[in-house]
Enzyme design. Sequence first.
Site, short mmCIF file in Angstrom:
data_model
loop_
_atom_site.label_atom_id
_atom_site.label_comp_id
_atom_site.label_asym_id
_atom_site.label_seq_id
_atom_site.Cartn_x
_atom_site.Cartn_y
_atom_site.Cartn_z
N GLY A 1 0.83 -1.20 0.00
CA GLY A 1 0.00 0.00 0.00
C GLY A 1 0.86 1.25 0.00
O GLY A 1 0.49 2.29 0.55
N GLY B 1 -0.44 4.83 -1.05
CA GLY B 1 -1.54 5.44 -0.30
C GLY B 1 -1.04 6.51 0.66
O GLY B 1 0.16 6.69 0.84
N GLY C 1 -1.57 -2.14 9.82
CA GLY C 1 -2.30 -0.94 10.20
C GLY C 1 -3.66 -0.86 9.54
O GLY C 1 -4.48 -0.03 9.92
N HIS D 1 -13.41 10.27 10.52
CA HIS D 1 -12.31 10.01 9.60
C HIS D 1 -12.57 10.65 8.24
O HIS D 1 -13.70 11.03 7.92
CB HIS D 1 -12.09 8.51 9.41
N HIS D 2 -11.52 10.71 7.45
CA HIS D 2 -11.62 11.20 6.07
C HIS D 2 -12.57 10.30 5.27
O HIS D 2 -12.81 9.14 5.62
CB HIS D 2 -10.23 11.19 5.41
N LYS E 1 -11.88 6.50 3.86
CA LYS E 1 -11.77 5.32 4.72
C LYS E 1 -12.89 4.35 4.37
O LYS E 1 -14.07 4.73 4.36
CB LYS E 1 -11.83 5.72 6.19
N GLY F 1 -11.28 0.68 13.39
CA GLY F 1 -10.69 -0.33 14.26
C GLY F 1 -10.39 0.21 15.65
O GLY F 1 -10.52 -0.50 16.64
N THR F 2 -10.02 1.49 15.73
CA THR F 2 -9.73 2.09 17.03
C THR F 2 -10.98 2.18 17.89
O THR F 2 -10.95 1.89 19.09
CB THR F 2 -9.11 3.49 16.84
#
Length: 276
Positions: free
Chosen positions: A13, A16, A109, A165-166, A169, A175-176
Site C-alpha cells: 500500500g 496510499g 495498520g 475520519h476522512h 476510509k 478499528g480504534t
Amino acid sequence: MIDQVKIPVIVNGAAGKMGREVVKAIAQAPDMTLMGAIDTSLEHQGKDAGELLDLGKPLGIPITNQLEPMLTFINQKIQRGVMVDFTHPSSVYNSVRNAIAYGIHPVVGTTGLSSEQIQNLADFADKASVGCLIIPNFLIGIILLQQAAMAASQYFDHVEIIELHHNQKADAPSGTAIQTAQMLATMGKNFNKQPVEETEKLLGARGSLTDNGIRIHSIRLPGLIAHQEVIFGSPGQIYTLRHDTSDRSCYMPGVLLAIRKVSQLKSLVYGLDKIL
C-alpha cells in the site's frame, strides 16, 4: 548487496496516504532498509518510490503490484523481513496470511478485519511461529485516551463513542473505536440502560450497538484525518475524552517501533499497548 544488519521492510500500500508516510519514515530510519514498495494502483506502477514521495532522490525501489514474488525473494535471502500493510479491508487478510506463510513478519495498520479473520491469522501465526502485529492505532495519545476511558468506566454507566475520519476510509466503525469498545467491555458491565424504548425514524440514527450496550457513531468527511471522542454521561455532568490528529507523520514513531519489535515475537499480538 543486502544489508544483514538493517531490518528489511516491504510496504504494502506504498502509494496510499499512510503508505507514503511509512516509506518516507523507513527511508530515513538508520536501522531499516526498504526492500519493496507494493501498490495495486496502475498509475504508479514502475515509478521509483523516492520520486513518488518527492524525497529529492530516487530510492532505487520501483512501485510494483507483485507482492508474492517480493515475499518469495525476501524469504529466500533474509530470515527477519517485515511487511507493513496499509491497504484495504478487502485484501489485507490474504496479504497478511501470505506474508506469514513466507516467514515474513506482518505489521498491520489496515483495519476492517473481522474477529474471525483475526483469530484465523492468530492460529496460523502460532503454527508458523511467526510474529505478527495487528495495530488498530499507532498513536500513544490513543492509548492514553483508552486508559482514561477504562478508568472513567468504573464510575459512569452511560458512554458513547464517536469516531471521525476522512471520506476515503473504507470501513466503519474504525478499528480504534471497536478496540476502545472492546476494552470497555472487559469491565464486565452493560452500559446505557435506556429508561424508554427507542425508535429510529431513520435506520442507523443511533449508530452501531455493541453487545454490552455501547453505541459507536461514524462520521466521514473530507478535511478530517482521524479523530475519536468517548463521551460519558451521568445526571448533571458530561465527561468527554477526545483525540485528534492533524498530520499522518504522528503515526510513524509507533509504526517504526512495531517494525523493530515484531521479529522478536512468535505469535500474533493485537494492539500497540502490548509492545510498549
